[in-house]
Design a protein around this motif. Sequence first.
Motif, PDB file in Angstrom:
ATOM      1  N   UNK A  21       0.825  -1.219   0.000  1.00 16.57           N
ATOM      2  CA  UNK A  21       0.000   0.000   0.000  1.00 16.57           C
ATOM      3  C   UNK A  21       0.852   1.259   0.000  1.00 16.57           C
ATOM      4  N   UNK A  22       0.407   2.265  -0.760  1.00 11.76           N
ATOM      5  CA  UNK A  22       1.045   3.564  -0.699  1.00 11.76           C
ATOM      6  C   UNK A  22       0.715   4.240   0.621  1.00 11.76           C
ATOM      7  N   UNK A  29      -2.621   2.833  -4.869  1.00 10.52           N
ATOM      8  CA  UNK A  29      -2.778   1.505  -4.283  1.00 10.52           C
ATOM      9  C   UNK A  29      -1.419   0.941  -3.866  1.00 10.52           C
ATOM     10  N   UNK A  30      -0.486   0.921  -4.801  1.00  9.80           N
ATOM     11  CA  UNK A  30       0.834   0.388  -4.524  1.00  9.80           C
ATOM     12  C   UNK A  30       1.940   1.362  -4.845  1.00  9.80           C
ATOM     13  N   UNK A  31       1.601   2.636  -4.998  1.00  8.50           N
ATOM     14  CA  UNK A  31       2.581   3.666  -5.339  1.00  8.50           C
ATOM     15  C   UNK A  31       2.584   4.716  -4.243  1.00  8.50           C
ATOM     16  N   UNK A  45      -4.635   2.492   8.948  1.00 12.73           N
ATOM     17  CA  UNK A  45      -5.453   1.825   7.943  1.00 12.73           C
ATOM     18  C   UNK A  45      -5.007   0.406   7.702  1.00 12.73           C
ATOM     19  N   UNK A  46      -5.683  -0.223   6.772  1.00  8.62           N
ATOM     20  CA  UNK A  46      -5.380  -1.591   6.402  1.00  8.62           C
ATOM     21  C   UNK A  46      -5.809  -1.868   4.979  1.00  8.62           C
ATOM     22  N   UNK A  47      -5.088  -2.777   4.330  1.00  8.35           N
ATOM     23  CA  UNK A  47      -5.390  -3.180   2.955  1.00  8.35           C
ATOM     24  C   UNK A  47      -5.461  -4.699   2.912  1.00  8.35           C
ATOM     25  N   UNK A  48      -6.609  -5.223   2.484  1.00  6.12           N
ATOM     26  CA  UNK A  48      -6.810  -6.662   2.347  1.00  6.12           C
ATOM     27  C   UNK A  48      -6.674  -7.017   0.871  1.00  6.12           C
ATOM     28  N   UNK A  49      -5.790  -7.985   0.574  1.00  6.17           N
ATOM     29  CA  UNK A  49      -5.567  -8.403  -0.801  1.00  6.17           C
ATOM     30  C   UNK A  49      -5.802  -9.906  -0.948  1.00  6.17           C
ATOM     31  N   UNK A  71      -3.801 -16.779  -1.838  1.00  4.02           N
ATOM     32  CA  UNK A  71      -3.078 -15.985  -0.833  1.00  4.02           C
ATOM     33  C   UNK A  71      -3.965 -14.821  -0.395  1.00  4.02           C
ATOM     34  N   UNK A  72      -4.176 -14.693   0.912  1.00  3.80           N
ATOM     35  CA  UNK A  72      -4.873 -13.552   1.506  1.00  3.80           C
ATOM     36  C   UNK A  72      -3.892 -12.839   2.425  1.00  3.80           C
ATOM     37  N   UNK A  73      -3.773 -11.523   2.257  1.00  9.17           N
ATOM     38  CA  UNK A  73      -2.819 -10.742   3.042  1.00  9.17           C
ATOM     39  C   UNK A  73      -3.524  -9.509   3.588  1.00  9.17           C
ATOM     40  N   UNK A  74      -3.399  -9.273   4.882  1.00 10.22           N
ATOM     41  CA  UNK A  74      -3.848  -8.041   5.523  1.00 10.22           C
ATOM     42  C   UNK A  74      -2.615  -7.224   5.880  1.00 10.22           C
ATOM     43  N   UNK A  75      -2.489  -6.059   5.270  1.00 13.06           N
ATOM     44  CA  UNK A  75      -1.349  -5.182   5.499  1.00 13.06           C
ATOM     45  C   UNK A  75      -1.823  -3.985   6.324  1.00 13.06           C
ATOM     46  N   UNK A  76      -1.510  -3.974   7.607  1.00 12.54           N
ATOM     47  CA  UNK A  76      -1.864  -2.871   8.504  1.00 12.54           C
ATOM     48  C   UNK A  76      -0.749  -1.833   8.485  1.00 12.54           C
ATOM     49  N   UNK A  77      -1.133  -0.573   8.478  1.00 13.60           N
ATOM     50  CA  UNK A  77      -0.122   0.475   8.397  1.00 13.60           C
ATOM     51  C   UNK A  77      -0.558   1.681   9.206  1.00 13.60           C
ATOM     52  N   UNK A  78       0.425   2.488   9.605  1.00 12.85           N
ATOM     53  CA  UNK A  78       0.203   3.729  10.347  1.00 12.85           C
ATOM     54  C   UNK A  78       1.305   4.697   9.969  1.00 12.85           C
TER      55      UNK A  78
END
Length: 535
Positions: A21-22, A29-31, A45-49, A71-78
């Motif tokens: 995630x950006x 999304x990824x930039x 926030x978080x991004x589920x892919x 593949x399921x990935x939860x990317x949590x970020x702050x």
Amino acid sequence: MAPGGAVAQDAFPIDLEMVRPGLSPRGGFGIDAPHGGPKGTWSVGGLVQYQLSPLRLFDGSELLGHLVGHRMVLQAHAGVAVSQRLSLSLMLPLGVHFGADDLPDARDGVGLGDGAVTVRLRTGPWRRFTLGILGTLFVPTGNPDLYLGERLPRLRAGLLGFTDLGRVSLLTNLLAHVRQPVPTGFDFTAGSELQMEVGLQVAARTDLDVILELSSRVGLEPDQAGGRFAAELLAGVRYRAPKGLRVDLGLGRGLTEGYGTSGVRAMLGFSYVHEPKPKPPPPEPPPPTEDDEVVFLPEALDEVAPEPDPPPPPPPPPVAQLTGEEIVIRDPIGFEVGTTTLRSSSGPILDAVAGVILGTPEIGHVVIEGHASREGDFAYNYRLSLERARVIYEALVLRGVHPKRLSYRGAGEVERVSEGETEAAMQRNRRVVFSVVRQYAPGEPVPVYPDDVVLPWTGELRPGSTVPVAPPEEVPPEGSPLEGASPDEASPEDAGVEPEVEPEAEPEPEAEPEYEFRDEPDDDLEIPPAPEPAP
């Protein structure tokens, strides 16, 4: 190799993730983007892919099976903006692998991925272009046996670019991913890579963007033929909800056979961005007063004159007042961050502005001007300032001000009153100005505006309006002697007087009535009724 494939036989410690995630509030999304927000801005926030077949095993062109089927990935970020130019971000992924084929090196399970700490430094902007420097340190917190992480730390660093093209914004990332080579024992070694990402953001509305991205990476190891180049295409939308909420929805697909690319990628992201409220200006100190002199009387040396009461503090200035050619407001009008939603504290301010206009008939026309700071790209600031001015225009009309006395415009960031990159300077530039462009001189006729107003943006009556209905015209009954006659021509019978009887006369031939044609109607023109036939 098919899209999303890689050549492997034994499990090896490697992080497959192609799209992260950006973390910038203006990123894709990824930039990533150079902007971190005003000082004190923070976000979570978080991004589920979901990814289909991100890692396959081939023997030449023959597919042997899926090492990672789903593949399921939860990317949590702050993140937090330390200053106007420096921001920090943290990210930690959690992955789930399932649906792998029965192969010795296939992996299903749940585990953490490698955490990441990102430092972002913004330079510029230079007209429409903003440049940034990014550095990310990946910490080996993941499970290397599930293709979720690596055994050694690694570094990703490079340049971030953001170009404002009006309604379209262009994002570019050029990053070097430096790590120790991870051999697989076959024709593929995961080593240092060059990452190139390009994205377009099109502002469909003030709160809705359409995003298109291309993410790619190329390996720099000489024996990286099996997964040397990987690329994915992503498309989706971003909705900026009120109160700092943001929702991302996207779909993607791998374009090449590099490792980590997906047959199908779907993502759903949520984030919240909090921008600190501006600090109110400190109150002005009361005017200094001289200490009263204490007088000791000879006959009462032990008695001291009492100190006088301090003067009362000056009354605060009114919330809104007409000063010259401007309606000056005491407190700024507040909006939710990045939206056109008025904060509840702005209601009394708008009430006061409407009261000044309604209570001063000499005010003929007021222009509502929205202004923004240099934070963010030029086109976004212009659109936001224009939409916020429009919201204030509608709020004043709903408070009783006639639309003919108001107009609005957006000035963006071009009419700054303060230079500099500090939050105080930025806040002085984020403002709303009520310019009085027409005032009636003393003795000059002042128009009277009706209370019944049709709202220009809905076509409905303003609440509290009533449509006046004209009373029906009274028509005398047929055959009445008053029909077609003026009060002076009423017959004596209607006045209660006995009429005089005159001898019958021979009827005269009817004469053609004479008509006078005029270009304009004449209120005094009366057309006599046609004579009745003789009995």
